[in-house]
Design a protein around this motif. Sequence first.
Motif, PDB file in Angstrom:
ATOM      1  N   PRO A 348       0.821  -1.204   0.000  1.00 16.19           N
ATOM      2  CA  PRO A 348       0.000   0.000   0.000  1.00 16.19           C
ATOM      3  C   PRO A 348       0.860   1.262   0.000  1.00 16.19           C
ATOM      4  O   PRO A 348       1.870   1.352   0.722  1.00 16.19           O
ATOM      5  N   ASP A 349       0.509   2.211  -0.856  1.00 14.43           N
ATOM      6  CA  ASP A 349       1.052   3.578  -0.814  1.00 14.43           C
ATOM      7  C   ASP A 349       2.548   3.685  -1.138  1.00 14.43           C
ATOM      8  O   ASP A 349       3.145   4.734  -0.901  1.00 14.43           O
ATOM      9  N   SER A 350       3.176   2.646  -1.700  1.00 12.24           N
ATOM     10  CA  SER A 350       4.590   2.770  -2.064  1.00 12.24           C
ATOM     11  C   SER A 350       4.729   3.490  -3.399  1.00 12.24           C
ATOM     12  O   SER A 350       3.797   3.543  -4.204  1.00 12.24           O
ATOM     13  N   ARG A 355       3.486   3.766  -9.412  1.00 15.69           N
ATOM     14  CA  ARG A 355       3.874   3.619 -10.819  1.00 15.69           C
ATOM     15  C   ARG A 355       3.102   2.471 -11.473  1.00 15.69           C
ATOM     16  O   ARG A 355       2.746   2.541 -12.648  1.00 15.69           O
ATOM     17  N   LEU A 356       2.855   1.390 -10.696  1.00 15.27           N
ATOM     18  CA  LEU A 356       2.056   0.293 -11.234  1.00 15.27           C
ATOM     19  C   LEU A 356       0.646   0.767 -11.589  1.00 15.27           C
ATOM     20  O   LEU A 356       0.108   0.443 -12.657  1.00 15.27           O
ATOM     21  N   ALA A 357       0.036   1.522 -10.684  1.00 14.93           N
ATOM     22  CA  ALA A 357      -1.314   2.009 -10.930  1.00 14.93           C
ATOM     23  C   ALA A 357      -1.361   2.887 -12.176  1.00 14.93           C
ATOM     24  O   ALA A 357      -2.290   2.786 -12.993  1.00 14.93           O
ATOM     25  N   PHE A 366      -5.631   0.257  -5.372  1.00 14.70           N
ATOM     26  CA  PHE A 366      -5.816  -1.174  -5.651  1.00 14.70           C
ATOM     27  C   PHE A 366      -5.065  -2.068  -4.664  1.00 14.70           C
ATOM     28  O   PHE A 366      -5.423  -3.235  -4.488  1.00 14.70           O
ATOM     29  N   ALA A 367      -4.032  -1.574  -4.010  1.00 16.71           N
ATOM     30  CA  ALA A 367      -3.209  -2.413  -3.142  1.00 16.71           C
ATOM     31  C   ALA A 367      -3.431  -2.131  -1.653  1.00 16.71           C
ATOM     32  O   ALA A 367      -2.600  -2.509  -0.828  1.00 16.71           O
ATOM     33  N   GLN A 368      -4.523  -1.512  -1.302  1.00 21.25           N
ATOM     34  CA  GLN A 368      -4.738  -1.153   0.094  1.00 21.25           C
ATOM     35  C   GLN A 368      -4.887  -2.373   0.994  1.00 21.25           C
ATOM     36  O   GLN A 368      -4.486  -2.357   2.158  1.00 21.25           O
TER      37      GLN A 368
END
Length: 627
Positions: A348-350, A355-357, A366-368
Motif C-alpha cells: 500500500p502507498d509505495s 507507478r504500477l497504478a 488497488f493495493a490497500q
Amino acid sequence: MTHTILSRSTWKPGQLRLRPATVPFTHLAGICALVFALGTTGCSSSSATGAGLNEDGPAPVNETAQVDTTWRSELYPEDWTPPSDEWFEEDAFIQDYSYAGYARGERPIPTFADATVLSVLDYGADPTGTTDSTVAIQKAIDTASALKGDTVVYLPAGTYHIQPQGEDKYALHIGHSNLVLRGDGPDKTRLLNTSTEMRGKQIIRVQGDGKGSWKVEETPASPLAWDLLSPTTVIPLEDASGFKPGDMVIIRADPTSEWIKEHKEDGWLGYEDKLGSIRYLRRIQSVDTQTNEITIDIPTRYALKVRDNARVHLKSYQLENVGLEDFAIANVEHPGQDGWGVLDFAAPDSAYTKRLAEGYDLDPNFAQQRKSAYDAHASYVISLYNVVDGWVKNVESYLPEGNARGSHMLSNGIRLYECLNVSVIDCTMQHTLYGGGGGNGYMFRLDNSNECLVQGCHAEAARHGYSLSGMATSGNVLYQCFDKDTATQAADPYYTTGRGSDNHMWFSHSNLVDNCTADNSWFEARDRYFEKMSQPKHNTTSTQSVYWNTTGLSNSYHDFVVWSVQGGEGYVIGTQGAVSGVNTEGNYPELRKAVSDPVDRVEGVGEGATLEPQSLFMDQRARRLGQ
C-alpha cells in the motif's frame, strides 16, 4: 565511390568512419535456394521455424533439409580471432565469451582440501529439525570468518531448521572471503526455512559490507581520454597515475539523454537514474603512466563514450573465494490460499505501487488490502552480492514434507547481484509458490553481473527459468542449462503472465546462451515494450547477445525455441529438436522497428546437431587457454 575503413588501430577521436556497401545478410542463405527448388515463394525476412506456423507471428520458413556434413557460422570461421576492430554499434561479430566463470576459467574451483573445518554440530545445530538451528549455524559461520586462511563450515547429513532472526533480512549470512558452506550432498543435508514472512529477504545471503556496491565510486578515478567503440583491454585515461596493477576497477558509462536518443528509446528520458549504468568490473594487469593507459584482464562489452561520462574508478570491498556446496534448501509453504495474482504483491502507498497504478491504469488504491503474495514478494533462496570468484555448486531446492501444493520456495531461487566471475554449477531450482509481477518466480537471475557462468543447471515450474537483467549485465554464459514448464506457480491461479528464459530489461548486453534446452519453454532476448507497464519500461533488453545451438523439446505457447529481437545486432546460431524455430519479430513491429533494426541474424535453423563447434563457449576457452 571508394569507402575507407578505419580500424581501431588507425581511427582517432573525431574522425568519420565509413563503411563499405554490403549485401544484406539473410537468415539462412542456403535455405532460400532450397525453398525455391521446392517451388515455394521465398524466405521470410523475420521468422524461421522448424515446427510449423506460429499463430502470433509471420509466415514461417520451411525446415531446413538434414545434411550429413558439419557447418560453421559465417561469423565464426575456423580462423576466428577475438575481435578488436569491429564496432559494437555498427558491426556484426562474435565476441570472446571464454572469460565467464570462476577465475576466468584459468583455475579450477578450489576444493579447500587443506582448509580448517568447523562442524555446525559443535556449535549446537540440530540435524533432526526438532529445534531451530539458525543461531548455531550462524555462530559457526562467524567463527570461521574470524579465522585466517580457508575455512569450511560443515553441515553433516540431516535437516536443519532456520529462519530470519529479529529484523534480519536473511536466515544465514556469509560476509567474509575464503569461506565455504558445505553439506554432505543434496540428498543428505537439507536446510529448511520455517518463516513465511520473507518479503525482500533471503534464506542465505552472501555479502560483505555496503561499501562493495558497484554504485559507490571510490578514488582514484579518471575520465576516459577518448571513446572506445570496439572490444578492448587497453583503456586510455586522462590520468592513470593513481592506479596500479592488481587494482579492481569499475569502467562505467551512463545512459545520458544523448545515449537514450541515440538508441531511440525516448520513453526512457526522465528515468536515467533508474536505468543504472553500463559497468564492467575488471582487474588491472598493467599501467602505463607515460601514455596514461591501463590494461585490464577482460575486454569491454559495449561502446563507451566520453559524452556519456565514461570513466574508471577504484572498486574494493568485494568478497572473494566464497562457495556454497552440496546441500538442498527449501521454504515452508505459505498458508494463504488466495491473494496470489500477478499484482497481489504490491505494498500500500509505495512509490512503486503508484507507478504500477499509472502504468496499468488501475485504481490508485488497488493495493490497500494486504494479500498473501505480499509476504513472498522478492524473496530468494540464495543471493550473492558483490562477490568475485565465488561459486554455488550442487545445490538443489527440494519439496519439504507438508508443502501440500508442491512448492519448494516462496518466490525466487538463486540470484547474483553485482558479481564477477561467479560459477553456478549443477544446481536445480524449481516449483515456486508465487510467480507474480515485480520480480517473482525467477529460478536463476543475474542482475548487473559480469562474466558469470551458469552451467549444467535445471530450472522448472516457474515464471522465468533464467533471467539476465540490467545495463551492467554482460559477458555472462548459460551453458548446458535446462528450462522446463515456464509460466507456472504452485498457488492458485497456477499460471504466470511472464514466461520463458529471458534477457529481461534495460539493455543487458553481450551475453551467451550456449547448448541450452527448453521443454515447454523458450529463450529470448526481445524487445519488451508493452503499452501497459510501469515506468521505465523494459523495452530493449539486449544487444550483441548470442544464442548458440539451442534445443527445443516442446513449447505449448509458441512454435519457436528462440525469440530474438535485439537492439542493433543479435545472433541465433543453430537450433535443433522438435521445436527448432526462431522468431525475429516483436509484438509491435512497426512502432519499434527503428529501435530493433537490423533484423537479428539467424543461421542453421534445425541444423544444430551438425554445427561446428558444438559449443562456442568451450571452443573459445580452449583457444584462449591453449587446451
